[in-house]
Design an enzyme around this catalytic site. Sequence first.
Site, short mmCIF file in Angstrom:
data_model
loop_
_atom_site.label_atom_id
_atom_site.label_comp_id
_atom_site.label_asym_id
_atom_site.label_seq_id
_atom_site.Cartn_x
_atom_site.Cartn_y
_atom_site.Cartn_z
N LEU A 43 0.83 -1.21 0.00
CA LEU A 43 0.00 0.00 0.00
C LEU A 43 0.85 1.25 0.00
O LEU A 43 0.60 2.19 -0.75
CB LEU A 43 -0.93 0.00 1.21
CG LEU A 43 -2.09 -0.98 1.15
CD1 LEU A 43 -2.94 -0.85 2.41
CD2 LEU A 43 -2.94 -0.74 -0.08
N ALA A 44 1.88 1.29 0.84
CA ALA A 44 2.69 2.50 0.96
C ALA A 44 3.50 2.73 -0.32
O ALA A 44 3.48 3.83 -0.89
CB ALA A 44 3.62 2.40 2.17
N SER A 284 -9.99 -13.49 11.22
CA SER A 284 -10.43 -12.18 11.72
C SER A 284 -10.80 -12.26 13.20
O SER A 284 -11.44 -13.18 13.67
CB SER A 284 -11.62 -11.66 10.93
OG SER A 284 -12.14 -10.54 11.57
N ARG A 330 -6.04 -7.52 22.35
CA ARG A 330 -5.17 -8.50 21.69
C ARG A 330 -4.06 -9.04 22.56
O ARG A 330 -3.85 -10.24 22.66
CB ARG A 330 -4.53 -7.85 20.46
CG ARG A 330 -5.47 -7.71 19.30
CD ARG A 330 -4.75 -7.15 18.09
NE ARG A 330 -5.71 -7.08 16.98
CZ ARG A 330 -5.43 -6.60 15.78
NH1 ARG A 330 -4.23 -6.15 15.49
NH2 ARG A 330 -6.34 -6.58 14.83
N ARG A 435 -0.56 -1.47 17.74
CA ARG A 435 -1.37 -0.90 16.67
C ARG A 435 -2.82 -1.34 16.82
O ARG A 435 -3.11 -2.49 17.14
CB ARG A 435 -0.85 -1.37 15.31
CG ARG A 435 -1.67 -0.84 14.15
CD ARG A 435 -1.13 -1.28 12.82
NE ARG A 435 -1.15 -2.73 12.63
CZ ARG A 435 -2.24 -3.44 12.37
NH1 ARG A 435 -3.42 -2.85 12.30
NH2 ARG A 435 -2.17 -4.75 12.20
#
Lengths: 642, 268
Positions: A43-44, A284, A330, A435
Amino acid sequence: MKLDAKIPSGPLELKWDKHRSDLKLIAPANKRKCDVIIVGTGLAGASAAASLGELGYNVKVFCFQDSPRRAHSVAAQGGINAAKNYQNDGDSIYRLFYDTIKGGDFRSREANVFRLAQLSLNIIDQCVAQGVPFARDYGGLLDNRSFGGAQVSRTFYARGQTGQQLLLGAYQSMMRQVAHGRVKLYPRTDMLDLVLINGHAKGIIVRDLITGEISSVAGDAVILATGGYSNVFFLSTNAKGCNVSAIYRAYKKGALFANPCFTQIHPTCIPVSGDYQSKLTLMSESLRNDGRIWVPKKPGDTRHPNDIPEDERDYFLERKYPSYGNLAPRDIASRAAKEVCDEERGVGPGGRGVYLDFSEAIKRLGKRKISERYGNLFEMYERITGENGYEQPMRIYPAPHYTMGGLWVDYNLMSNIPGLFVLGEANFSDHGANRLGASALMQGLADGYFIIPYTIGHYFATAKEPKSSVNNPEFKKAEKDVVNMIKKLLSVKGKRSAVSFHKELGRVMWDNVGMTRSRQSLETALKRVPEIRDEFWQNVIVSGVNETLNQDLENTIRIADFLEFAELLALDALEREESCGGHFRVEYQENGEAKRNDEQFAYVAAWEYQGIGNKPILHKEPLYYEYVQMATRSYKSMTDLL
Amino acid sequence: MNLTLKVWRQKDASSQGYLETIEAKDINQYMSFLEMLDVVNEHLIVEGKEPISFESDCREGICGACSCAINGKPHGGHKGTTTCQLHMRYFKDGDTIVIEPWRSRAFPVIKDLIVDRSAFDRIIQAGGYISVNTGGAHDANSIPVSKEIAETAMDAAACIGCGACVASCKNGSAMLFVAAKVSHLNLLPQGKPEKDYRVKNMVTQMDEEGFGNCTNIGSCAEVCPKEVDLKFIAKMNRDYGLAILKGESRHKPDTISIQAELSELPID
């Protein structure tokens, strides 16, 4: 070395706007005289290549895959956050900013994170304009869901393939620039070194993965968008090819490596089934909304899960954290799973797994409802394990997933080496020590579409460095170093495959520098890693020669870098004597919960390379919080699940 | 279990290939197909022999890198499954497994099981995008898109570009791949303005790359690991027909040349 993050002055919400107007511009006629090298097409990298190509720069893009569309961003499932507040549920830029700072356990920069939240709005607009088929409601407007325990619904998604669709959007935009001749593509090419001239990043050394040819590429700036380093653990949810080499080679050339110990473990992955395992598959996290996590109360219980009566099951998350049970954050959920497995109550082959049970949810809602919500995940689980998650509990176990650490960059995303920019997961900038779900895609695209196009121009306008040429002795020297390194690897001709060393390294890292860390375990790792590295250089066997497509050699080069980098990761974890975010030191806890030490450790740890085996120098960038209060991440109430 | 592999070995693009028999010992049913190859390769490496070159990356069925034909079937022929997701429980002790690269004129073999699929990138380059520069996009909700259209576009966009469709087709046609991208973009309102150029340019590029014609057999959709529907080929044919009827120029004016001319002006 004094670290200057170059944070603009002024109020938080105006910093980026003000900065953009202060940045110097390059005239269109001069842009095409600037050669930009981009490594990585996730993506970056792809979004940066597309945007810089549109602006008129000469862009050269490198990736190791056969096509840029395969970069590992493609595998992100969940979604992408944006503070659009389309759901009218009280979201705002400030709230997304605050959630991200707090989720990162107050180890990231306020100004960077605020900018990220601001840009989240533009990202969604851009992606929709590119034709990203986001989920929509019956009125034809964009749908959102809440993700990872966020209190608002701000996650945009394209089924379970959001990463794929966003990547294809960026890839297609980049291919349009390829068609226009603004971007030149170099697939099947590995970057093996960074070249500095007069202290500025001026090019890279690459290996053509088909012919083995080593060559130099000169440019006026180098952008690394090469992703994270979870594969230092060997088993992770990363793709097989993900590696640390590009950023590690830059580190060896003087770029500072920031917070390498901040790694994220994802709690819901399919467990390891044997020694041959090559990677771990993530499912997920949304599964935890309806699934109940348990293990048998009795250690070593080998009965079929359906034969274990209710009162002999330990729903350990519900027991330990009654207020939010299976939805624990998480890191908490991951550590709790490890604990019960350490007590030999784990399930499945090897005993490293816990059950994720949907039987109660199926009773309550019906199989159809569950299948509507999670059907594709149940299918994926069955494809891999051969077990039917509707009929018996699934087995899950945590796995390394994302790395918050990376090369140090300032507010302009430039490293301490002028002209070397670092984007996406490869930099350390926005996620602090942890994150949030659905924020990785957001950061990669913010960096590539909306930050680098402004800041790179300012560099060109102010640096005014002369053009470099591949005939410069610095290129020749770097090429020679790479050739010699490859020759050395091929000449060892030992007895063990490189993969066997990678697996050994991974075990040492997972056991000692994984979910929980202690002084003792880290010292063990710091002793073991150099031993494995020494044996590697004496006993590795690499098949074939350099001058051909040689996957064993490609892999061995990457493993050689992991064997050095692992030491840095462990050292950073040892020096950070606190628990925060994904970094949990057993010595620093209070009632089983992570204990941060803001007085001593509210800084970015940026490491400077001093040679193999020598201790790198630690530089500290202090973190200041002007707009938010450094609160303790609380796990006490249902309204606070970050 | 023990298996006999017959693996396509080919040194490089210009060499002659052949099937080599390799024994795969002590394979267990929990391994994925590629993990089985990993195990075989590790033995080969330690024995000083050349390991089998094959492509893979994400190993969770989304990147599209993995690509073998297993017993003649791309990805092994299990519904909605890529080679990396195929598991060894579908095989039994003593089986012989033939492993070959994709076979197609437009996908030349590079080495062993690895083929060159860059033709796909060039087809995308020919028009598989929406011409929108970064910045300046208006609010994402300003154009509503019906759920039905969005879902259908997503069905098409799910393509992972692996090339199984080409490998399974007796004509070596890339129609399903091209149709998936054309349909994804042509269905959405954002993609409509370039609808005609897109389909014409992509189809032209597809032909130039040496892919074969479509004879509506449907083997492509049968092996597609993302189950992209054959109906998209019909949609592409319709779009193509309409575009031809409109009789517009085959190639769209190159927008960049205008920009390039502008940047020739001395502004500094």
